[in-house]
Design a protein around this motif. Structure first.
Motif, PDB file in Angstrom:
ATOM      1  N   PHE A 172      56.846 -10.919  66.610  1.00 41.13           N
ATOM      2  CA  PHE A 172      57.316  -9.790  66.369  1.00 41.13           C
ATOM      3  C   PHE A 172      57.574  -9.570  65.008  1.00 41.13           C
ATOM      4  CE2 PHE A 172      58.021  -9.336  71.275  1.00 41.13           C
ATOM      5  CZ  PHE A 172      57.416  -8.386  71.332  1.00 41.13           C
ATOM      6  N   THR A 173      58.106 -10.606  64.687  1.00 41.34           N
ATOM      7  CA  THR A 173      58.555 -10.381  62.887  1.00 41.34           C
ATOM      8  C   THR A 173      57.265 -10.315  62.062  1.00 41.34           C
ATOM      9  OG1 THR A 173      58.694 -12.753  62.968  1.00 41.34           O
ATOM     10  CG2 THR A 173      60.725 -11.573  63.171  1.00 41.34           C
ATOM     11  N   ALA A 174      56.178 -11.014  62.522  1.00 44.46           N
ATOM     12  CA  ALA A 174      55.251 -10.886  61.730  1.00 44.46           C
ATOM     13  C   ALA A 174      54.465  -9.575  61.741  1.00 44.46           C
ATOM     14  CB  ALA A 174      54.070 -12.103  62.051  1.00 44.46           C
ATOM     15  N   THR A 175      54.339  -9.160  62.930  1.00 45.46           N
ATOM     16  CA  THR A 175      53.776  -7.719  63.071  1.00 45.46           C
ATOM     17  C   THR A 175      54.900  -6.708  62.458  1.00 45.46           C
ATOM     18  OG1 THR A 175      53.074  -8.341  65.364  1.00 45.46           O
ATOM     19  CG2 THR A 175      53.174  -6.298  65.047  1.00 45.46           C
ATOM     20  N   LYS A 179      53.081  -4.514  59.611  1.00 45.40           N
ATOM     21  CA  LYS A 179      52.660  -3.067  59.941  1.00 45.40           C
ATOM     22  C   LYS A 179      53.936  -2.244  60.122  1.00 45.40           C
ATOM     23  CE  LYS A 179      48.359  -4.894  62.293  1.00 45.40           C
ATOM     24  NZ  LYS A 179      47.733  -5.094  63.649  1.00 45.40           N
ATOM     25  N   TRP A 180      54.953  -2.451  59.397  1.00 50.95           N
ATOM     26  CA  TRP A 180      55.953  -1.735  59.494  1.00 50.95           C
ATOM     27  C   TRP A 180      56.018   0.019  59.671  1.00 50.95           C
ATOM     28  CZ3 TRP A 180      61.060  -2.869  60.487  1.00 50.95           C
ATOM     29  CH2 TRP A 180      62.358  -2.054  60.165  1.00 50.95           C
ATOM     30  N   GLU A 181      55.129   0.387  58.933  1.00 45.74           N
ATOM     31  CA  GLU A 181      55.000   1.976  58.860  1.00 45.74           C
ATOM     32  C   GLU A 181      54.255   2.497  59.965  1.00 45.74           C
ATOM     33  OE1 GLU A 181      56.551   3.692  56.460  1.00 45.74           O
ATOM     34  OE2 GLU A 181      57.006   1.997  55.354  1.00 45.74           O
ATOM     35  N   ARG A 182      53.593   1.645  60.593  1.00 45.10           N
ATOM     36  CA  ARG A 182      52.648   1.856  61.795  1.00 45.10           C
ATOM     37  C   ARG A 182      53.571   2.284  62.970  1.00 45.10           C
ATOM     38  NH1 ARG A 182      46.956  -1.249  61.726  1.00 45.10           N
ATOM     39  NH2 ARG A 182      46.865  -1.118  59.322  1.00 45.10           N
ATOM     40  N   PHE A 183      54.840   1.816  63.149  1.00 46.69           N
ATOM     41  CA  PHE A 183      55.618   1.830  64.351  1.00 46.69           C
ATOM     42  C   PHE A 183      56.614   3.018  64.262  1.00 46.69           C
ATOM     43  CE2 PHE A 183      54.199  -2.671  64.069  1.00 46.69           C
ATOM     44  CZ  PHE A 183      53.461  -2.524  65.520  1.00 46.69           C
ATOM     45  N   THR A 184      57.004   3.471  65.491  1.00 42.99           N
ATOM     46  CA  THR A 184      57.981   4.461  65.430  1.00 42.99           C
ATOM     47  C   THR A 184      59.440   3.604  65.476  1.00 42.99           C
ATOM     48  OG1 THR A 184      58.179   4.519  67.926  1.00 42.99           O
ATOM     49  CG2 THR A 184      56.405   6.106  66.973  1.00 42.99           C
ATOM     50  N   ASP A 185      60.456   4.478  65.272  1.00 38.31           N
ATOM     51  CA  ASP A 185      61.747   3.788  65.310  1.00 38.31           C
ATOM     52  C   ASP A 185      62.008   3.259  66.752  1.00 38.31           C
ATOM     53  OD1 ASP A 185      62.128   4.628  62.778  1.00 38.31           O
ATOM     54  OD2 ASP A 185      63.462   6.226  63.146  1.00 38.31           O
ATOM     55  N   GLN A 187      59.975   1.956  68.884  1.00 34.72           N
ATOM     56  CA  GLN A 187      59.079   0.817  68.902  1.00 34.72           C
ATOM     57  C   GLN A 187      59.797  -0.365  68.135  1.00 34.72           C
ATOM     58  OE1 GLN A 187      55.472   2.772  67.562  1.00 34.72           O
ATOM     59  NE2 GLN A 187      54.532   2.289  69.739  1.00 34.72           N
ATOM     60  N   LYS A 188      60.383   0.010  66.708  1.00 36.31           N
ATOM     61  CA  LYS A 188      60.792  -1.122  66.183  1.00 36.31           C
ATOM     62  C   LYS A 188      62.118  -1.474  66.820  1.00 36.31           C
ATOM     63  CE  LYS A 188      59.501   1.136  61.786  1.00 36.31           C
ATOM     64  NZ  LYS A 188      59.645   1.727  60.564  1.00 36.31           N
ATOM     65  N   ARG A 189      62.975  -0.477  67.205  1.00 37.40           N
ATOM     66  CA  ARG A 189      63.946  -1.150  67.996  1.00 37.40           C
ATOM     67  C   ARG A 189      63.786  -1.881  69.276  1.00 37.40           C
ATOM     68  NH1 ARG A 189      69.251   0.370  68.610  1.00 37.40           N
ATOM     69  NH2 ARG A 189      68.899   2.149  66.982  1.00 37.40           N
ATOM     70  N   LEU A 192      62.934  -5.454  67.911  1.00 39.78           N
ATOM     71  CA  LEU A 192      64.118  -6.231  67.353  1.00 39.78           C
ATOM     72  C   LEU A 192      65.034  -6.392  68.349  1.00 39.78           C
ATOM     73  CD1 LEU A 192      64.712  -3.929  64.101  1.00 39.78           C
ATOM     74  CD2 LEU A 192      63.893  -6.311  64.195  1.00 39.78           C
ATOM     75  N   GLU A 193      65.250  -5.821  69.521  1.00 37.49           N
ATOM     76  CA  GLU A 193      65.986  -6.248  70.585  1.00 37.49           C
ATOM     77  C   GLU A 193      65.244  -7.300  71.162  1.00 37.49           C
ATOM     78  OE1 GLU A 193      65.956  -2.569  72.982  1.00 37.49           O
ATOM     79  OE2 GLU A 193      67.844  -2.129  71.971  1.00 37.49           O
ATOM     80  N   THR A 194      64.052  -7.572  71.388  1.00 40.27           N
ATOM     81  CA  THR A 194      63.300  -8.725  72.004  1.00 40.27           C
ATOM     82  C   THR A 194      63.720  -9.965  71.326  1.00 40.27           C
ATOM     83  OG1 THR A 194      61.688  -7.273  72.680  1.00 40.27           O
ATOM     84  CG2 THR A 194      61.175  -9.579  72.732  1.00 40.27           C
ATOM     85  N   VAL A 195      63.466  -9.803  69.869  1.00 39.47           N
ATOM     86  CA  VAL A 195      63.734 -10.912  68.882  1.00 39.47           C
ATOM     87  C   VAL A 195      65.217 -11.439  69.071  1.00 39.47           C
ATOM     88  CG1 VAL A 195      63.993 -11.541  66.421  1.00 39.47           C
ATOM     89  CG2 VAL A 195      61.933 -10.151  67.439  1.00 39.47           C
ATOM     90  N   ASP A 196      66.043 -10.430  69.166  1.00 39.53           N
ATOM     91  CA  ASP A 196      67.436 -10.813  69.174  1.00 39.53           C
ATOM     92  C   ASP A 196      67.701 -11.548  70.570  1.00 39.53           C
ATOM     93  OD1 ASP A 196      70.517 -10.487  68.592  1.00 39.53           O
ATOM     94  OD2 ASP A 196      70.414  -9.414  70.241  1.00 39.53           O
TER      95      ASP A 196
END
Length: 380
Positions: A172-175, A179-185, A187-189, A192-196
């Motif tokens: 998830f962190t590598a993705t 591709k930060w700009e390709r995801f909506t807020d 999707q990012k949340r 990050l919740e999964t990583v947490d």
């Protein structure tokens, strides 16, 4: 200890047993019975004949002491190294270098291929002098092998449990970085919740490993404070209800009055969390928690506190009851490391308490732990 320097071989005291069956030398002087030693002890005299062969040596070698006593050492204890070479001919304790003081512990083979741990000490009348006694100790390798297997299994389990969350975190962190700009807020949340959550899982596993290390080494520290055990159980129930469990699934019964309990609040929370999680995840129906005053498990104390957690599920098979608190026991359902109940037992016993498992009145599983009050001396 210089074994066997105070009596000549073959000497016999009036009314006493033959010298070959007595503790030789300093052991006799100290009143030590070789049969009480946990390790095998074999002693040979200056002529290489066995003068002591204790009970542990009988058990390890399957040779009777009466058959070994008086025999040449190489005949009574025919050892080979792992390459099949005869050990006593190879080391030559009686004719070898006079500066040798012994042999370090190593794996050797008995007839039939049974492996034992053997060490030897050379006792001389003076430095570089002739050998007076050859003292051999034997240890069974089975206990060491069990420990090694347990450690290997622990490493394999931990590696497996760490791989999954760390792979998720890395992915998830590598993705996100690429591709930060390709995801909506949203999707990012979610990522990050999964990583947490996976980071929390790794943290819990490392905490379990530290607990196991401290339990196994006897270094688990207990920082005692006043603990309201009923309130502690209530907090755990509220957390489950907030997470979506129906409130009527839990029944808490607290007997009043309870004795003041002094315990480590963090570790008691850990015990309660594990037992309630097991009841919710693996049990069915109502989870009942009874908190009562009871007799203390510790001598010299009258009262203690008992907590019983039971459910209405299928329960634990009778044949598995004695394995519940061992490492890696998971019951019929997979998941988790299988270390939780092992740690629970270690925490309870570190408090001077006891824990048992049985069948609940509703046929489910019932865990009951009892803690001594353990009030500080200045409050007595």
């Amino acid at each position: 200890m210089s074994v066997g320097t105070s009596s000549a071989p073959g000497a016999q005291e009036a009314g006493g047993p033959p010298a070959a069956s007595r503790p030789p030398g300093d052991l006799a002087d100290l009143g030590i019975d070789p049969d009480m030693l946990p390790d095998g002890l074999v002693v040979a005299d200056e002529q290489g004949r066995v003068v002591c062969f204790n009970a542990a040596a009988e058990r390890i070698t399957a040779v009777r002491a009466r058959d070994a006593l008086g025999q040449r050492l190489e005949k009574a204890l025919p050892l080979e190294d792992l390459e099949g070479r005869r050990w006593w001919q190879l080391t030559d304790p009686y004719g070898g270098l006079a500066i040798r003081v012994g042999q370090p512990e190593r794996n050797l083979l008995l007839p039939g291929g049974r492996e034992v741990l053997v060490s030897a000490r050379y006792v001389r009348t003076r430095p570089t002098g002739p050998l007076r006694r050859l003292v051999v100790t034997l240890r069974d390798t089975e206990a060491r092998r069990r420990t090694e297997r347990s450690h290997a299994e622990l490493i394999a389990t931990v590696a497996h449990e760490l791989r999954s969350p760390l792979t998720s975190v890395k992915g998830f962190t590598a993705t996100l970085l690429a591709k930060w700009e390709r995801f909506t807020d949203d999707q990012k949340r979610l990522m990050l919740e999964t990583v947490d959550a996976d980071a929390d899982r790794v943290t819990r596993l490392i905490a379990e490993l530290l607990d196991i290390s401290r339990i196994d080494s006897g270094r688990l520290e207990v920082r005692r404070q006043p603990v309201d055990i009923g309130a502690a159980v209530g907090r755990h129930i509220q957390a489950y209800v907030a997470a979506g469990q129906p409130a009527d699934r839990f029944l808490l019964r607290v007997q009043q009055p309870l004795p003041d309990l002094w315990a480590d609040p963090d570790k008691i929370d850990q015990v309660l969390s594990n037992l309630l999680e097991n009841a919710v995840r693996h049990g069915e129906g109502t989870v009942t928690i009874d908190v009562t005053a009871t007799a203390s498990p510790r001598e010299g104390e009258d009262t203690g506190t008992s907590v019983t957690v039971s459910d209405e599920g299928p329960g634990i098979p009778e044949e598995s009851m004695n394995r519940v608190f061992t490492r890696f026991w998971r019951g019929s359902k997979r998941g988790g490391t299988g270390l939780g109940l092992y740690i629970v037992k270690g925490i309870v016993e570190a408090h001077g308490g006891t824990i048992t498992v049985g069948r609940a009145p509703g046929a489910g599983a019932e865990f009951r732990f009892t803690l001594p009050v353990s009030a500080p001396a200045y409050l007595a």
